[in-house]
Motif scaffolding. Structure first.
Motif, PDB file in Angstrom:
ATOM      1  N   SER A   1      -3.490  12.794   9.633  1.00 41.72           N
ATOM      2  CA  SER A   1      -3.216  11.357   9.697  1.00 41.72           C
ATOM      3  C   SER A   1      -2.145  11.015   8.675  1.00 41.72           C
ATOM      4  N   PHE A   2      -1.450   9.927   8.930  1.00 44.57           N
ATOM      5  CA  PHE A   2      -0.403   9.496   8.006  1.00 44.57           C
ATOM      6  C   PHE A   2      -0.152   8.004   8.178  1.00 44.57           C
ATOM      7  N   THR A   3       0.015   7.325   7.051  1.00 42.24           N
ATOM      8  CA  THR A   3       0.346   5.899   7.059  1.00 42.24           C
ATOM      9  C   THR A   3       1.539   5.689   6.136  1.00 42.24           C
ATOM     10  N   PRO A   4       2.660   5.183   6.655  1.00 43.76           N
ATOM     11  CA  PRO A   4       3.828   4.948   5.792  1.00 43.76           C
ATOM     12  C   PRO A   4       3.568   3.790   4.838  1.00 43.76           C
ATOM     13  N   VAL A   5       4.495   3.554   3.923  1.00 40.36           N
ATOM     14  CA  VAL A   5       4.343   2.456   2.976  1.00 40.36           C
ATOM     15  C   VAL A   5       4.170   1.143   3.741  1.00 40.36           C
ATOM     16  N   VAL A   6       3.262   0.311   3.254  1.00 36.39           N
ATOM     17  CA  VAL A   6       2.980  -0.972   3.887  1.00 36.39           C
ATOM     18  C   VAL A   6       3.358  -2.080   2.916  1.00 36.39           C
ATOM     19  N   GLU A   7       4.392  -2.817   3.261  1.00 34.59           N
ATOM     20  CA  GLU A   7       4.757  -4.006   2.496  1.00 34.59           C
ATOM     21  C   GLU A   7       4.064  -5.202   3.144  1.00 34.59           C
TER      22      GLU A   7
ATOM     23  N   PRO B   1      -1.752 -11.669 -11.021  1.00 35.45           N
ATOM     24  CA  PRO B   1      -0.677 -10.678 -10.942  1.00 35.45           C
ATOM     25  C   PRO B   1      -0.542 -10.103  -9.538  1.00 35.45           C
ATOM     26  N   VAL B   2       0.633  -9.590  -9.245  1.00 36.94           N
ATOM     27  CA  VAL B   2       0.896  -8.919  -7.965  1.00 36.94           C
ATOM     28  C   VAL B   2       0.995  -7.422  -8.258  1.00 36.94           C
ATOM     29  N   LEU B   3       0.212  -6.624  -7.527  1.00 35.30           N
ATOM     30  CA  LEU B   3       0.147  -5.193  -7.816  1.00 35.30           C
ATOM     31  C   LEU B   3       0.046  -4.368  -6.548  1.00 35.30           C
ATOM     32  N   GLY B   4       0.553  -3.142  -6.622  1.00 33.23           N
ATOM     33  CA  GLY B   4       0.444  -2.207  -5.511  1.00 33.23           C
ATOM     34  C   GLY B   4      -0.865  -1.441  -5.579  1.00 33.23           C
ATOM     35  N   THR B   5      -1.158  -0.708  -4.512  1.00 31.13           N
ATOM     36  CA  THR B   5      -2.404   0.054  -4.453  1.00 31.13           C
ATOM     37  C   THR B   5      -2.191   1.350  -3.689  1.00 31.13           C
TER      38      THR B   5
ATOM     39  N   GLU C   1       3.956   6.333  -4.648  1.00 33.34           N
ATOM     40  CA  GLU C   1       4.505   4.983  -4.630  1.00 33.34           C
ATOM     41  C   GLU C   1       5.558   4.802  -3.549  1.00 33.34           C
ATOM     42  N   ASP C   2       6.274   5.862  -3.192  1.00 34.21           N
ATOM     43  CA  ASP C   2       7.298   5.767  -2.162  1.00 34.21           C
ATOM     44  C   ASP C   2       7.314   7.047  -1.329  1.00 34.21           C
ATOM     45  N   GLN C   3       7.990   6.987  -0.189  1.00 35.38           N
ATOM     46  CA  GLN C   3       7.986   8.090   0.761  1.00 35.38           C
ATOM     47  C   GLN C   3       8.621   9.352   0.193  1.00 35.38           C
TER      48      GLN C   3
ATOM     49  N   ILE D   1       0.866  -1.180   0.000  1.00 39.95           N
ATOM     50  CA  ILE D   1       0.000   0.000   0.000  1.00 39.95           C
ATOM     51  C   ILE D   1       0.901   1.228   0.000  1.00 39.95           C
ATOM     52  N   TRP D   2       0.628   2.124  -0.930  1.00 38.06           N
ATOM     53  CA  TRP D   2       1.418   3.351  -1.006  1.00 38.06           C
ATOM     54  C   TRP D   2       1.338   4.148   0.303  1.00 38.06           C
TER      55      TRP D   2
END
Length: 400
Positions: free
Chosen positions: A312-318, A340-344, A279-281, A201-202
């Motif tokens: 509020s803030f949520t960092p990248v979730v792997e 397929p494997v995909l980000g969101t 997509e990234d921090q 998750i972004w």
């Protein structure tokens, strides 16, 4: 199940759903969940944070496999975001019972409360409380647009707000959580696949921009004499779009409050809420930093005071790599699906819980890519494919 749930909270004019936390409609959804659990002979319970659980087997044995999602909605949201995961969880259990599957681990189905944050302004309240990412004191300070506090709303719905808080004992009993969700985008539609697996998750957050100017008469105040916060706000909205495009990210001002909110009055306050994801921090920091810089420049140019608050803030979730790979193995070897494997860019309860327990997600194709809207959709065949994929995953994780 879908036909029973579909009318609950649906607005007759917009066709969207207004299932807000701790409202009467939310109570109807909760009653529906309990009825589904009871009809299947499952052990039903609501935890200290108002999350609902249905158990096959004894969760006290530990290493349980849990699936589910949420039933609340954004204002005028779609029918699938959240409910598809809950309905599919019950349907997957029915499928496994039809296969005479033998469970060797407890199985849980969950409805997490207040996932969307539509009423109190903070997403994933139920799972945040459970994971200890939101304290009781912080939760008790949450207030809706009518001035009703979260404790008061919970109490009115029959829950004790004084018991809410971290629930490490419950989390310790869960060995894996798999959340099925309609895709909130078009990646699967573009690839031609019915089901996908989430990779991450972004990082994302919400920021409040308060532009304070000077209220005055719209007809008698010269343009040169105005301190109009709406101008600074409007320019900031355009800046958000530019910054997001440059970084390959997304940025949205989707909520606004204006005072005194009169047609013939220059505003004294324009308050806008920014949602930004990347997509990234580093990309997210670049976008939000650029928007803040532009907003302050516009405010200075118009004689406007500006306060910016990160709400509020949520960092990248792997997602757990081992669990994600196990889902891919199960679906890749035991089915004819290509997965397929995909980000969101969307946040989920699975993302909140990922810091405490192994979590994974399955996505079901959404042909329009539209979400948080009545136009959100998924075909019946794709929904069935999602149920069967979830059943295969649960069988692989929890059965012999």
């Amino acid at each position: 199940m879908w036909r029973e749930l579909l009318p609950l909270g649906r607005h007759p004019v917009s066709g969207g759903y207004r299932r807000f936390a701790w409202s009467g409609v939310d109570g109807d959804c909760r009653a529906w969940f309990e009825a589904q659990a009871t009809a299947r002979g499952l052990r039903y319970e609501a935890d200290r944070n108002g999350n609902q659980w249905a158990w096959l087997g004894d969760p006290a044995e530990g290493n349980a496999v849990v699936t589910g999602s949420h039933l609340d909605s954004v204002p005028d949201g779609g029918a699938f975001d959240g409910p598809l995961g809950v309905v599919s969880a019950f349907a997957a259990l029915d499928e496994l019972r039809g296969r005479d599957a033998r469970f060797i681990r407890p199985l849980g189905i969950v409805n997490f409360g207040d996932e969307e944050g539509a009423r109190f302004g903070l997403a994933c309240v139920g799972s945040r409380l459970t994971a200890g990412q939101l304290t009781r004191e912080q939760a008790h300070r949450l207030t809706d647009g009518d001035g009703v506090t979260l404790p008061r709303a919970m109490e009115a719905a029959g829950y004790d707000p004084d018991t809410i808080g971290a629930d490490p004992e419950r989390l310790a009993r869960i060995g894996a959580f798999v959340e099925l969700h309609v895709e909130q985008g078009r990646a699967l539609d573009l690839s031609g696949d019915r089901v996908g697996i989430a990779s991450a998750i972004w990082p994302h957050g919400r920021w409040r921009f308060d532009f304070r100017g000077e209220a005055n008469h719209a007809g008698t105040t010269r343009l040169a004499d105005r301190h109009d916060p709406m101008l600074s706000y409007a320019e900031t909205v355009l800046a958000a779009r530019r910054e997001a495009e440059l970084a390959g990210a997304v940025a949205t001002f989707g909520k606004i409050a204006v005072e005194p909110n009169g047609v013939n009055a220059i505003p004294s306050l324009v308050r806008g809420w920014l949602d930004s994801r990347a997509e990234d921090q580093m990309s997210l920091d670049t976008v939000v930093g650029g928007i803040e810089k532009a907003a302050r420049q516009y405010a200075d140019a118009h004689g406007i005071d500006l306060d910016i608050v990160r709400e509020s803030f949520t960092p990248v979730v792997e997602f757990d790599h081992a669990l994600r790979d196990e889902l891919a193995r199960i679906l890749g070897t035991d089915t004819d699906l290509t997965v397929p494997v995909l980000g969101t860019g969307a946040g989920h309860d699975a993302g909140i819980l990922s810091g405490s327990i192994p979590t994974a997600m399955l996505f079901v194709r959404n042909p329009t890519g539209v979400s948080h809207s009545p136009a959100e959709s998924a075909s019946e065949d794709d929904c069935v494919a999602g149920v069967l994929a979830l059943a295969d995953v649960l069988e692989g994780l929890a059965c012999r």
